[in-house]
Design a protein around this motif. Structure first.
Motif, short mmCIF file in Angstrom:
data_model
loop_
_atom_site.label_atom_id
_atom_site.label_comp_id
_atom_site.label_asym_id
_atom_site.label_seq_id
_atom_site.Cartn_x
_atom_site.Cartn_y
_atom_site.Cartn_z
N SER A 1 -4.12 5.62 -2.99
CA SER A 1 -4.15 4.35 -2.26
C SER A 1 -4.78 3.31 -3.19
CB SER A 1 -4.97 4.48 -0.98
OG SER A 1 -6.35 4.61 -1.29
N GLY B 1 1.09 3.81 -3.22
CA GLY B 1 0.82 5.24 -3.01
C GLY B 1 1.95 6.13 -3.48
N GLY C 1 0.82 -1.21 0.00
CA GLY C 1 0.00 0.00 0.00
C GLY C 1 0.85 1.26 0.00
#
Length: 120
Positions: free
Chosen positions: A49, A43, A39
């Protein structure tokens, strides 16, 4: 370089599974990474996200479908993973600035969130 390759692999996986139940954990597992680490990397590379990217892609596709096909709002809301038409309408309106019904019946422009690709 593996960050880029993993992110591109994840983007392809997301695009191929947008109409299925899809969670950030599923995407991380597909590229063989932990959810938290992936994640963070996703990002950094994309600016979104994983969940936000999935949501934006689904709302964009839903808008195109409502505009192009004689679909019912309730059918489109369930197709793109929303539990209720009300939650779909709220998210759709926030993203596009008009309700799904207005999108079907007017020529107002809709936002397009195209699939991301990463090139090196």
């Amino acid at each position: 370089m593996t960050w880029i390759n993993d992110t591109q692999k994840a983007l392809r996986y997301i695009e191929n599974n947008l109409l299925n139940e899809l969670k950030p954990d599923d995407v991380a597992n597909h590229v063989g990474a932990s959810c938290s680490n992936f994640g963070r990397v996703f990002g950094i590379v994309t600016g979104f996200s994983v969940a936000e990217y999935i949501r934006l892609r689904r709302l964009s596709m839903a808008g195109q479908e409502l505009r192009g096909v004689n679909s019912k709002v309730i059918d489109v809301s369930f197709k793109y993973g929303y539990d209720t038409p009300e939650s779909f309408t709220k998210a759709f309106t926030r993203f596009h600035g008009i309700t799904p019904s207005e999108a079907k019946n007017s020529n107002k422009s809709l936002k397009i969130f195209a699939p991301l690709t990463i090139e090196m």
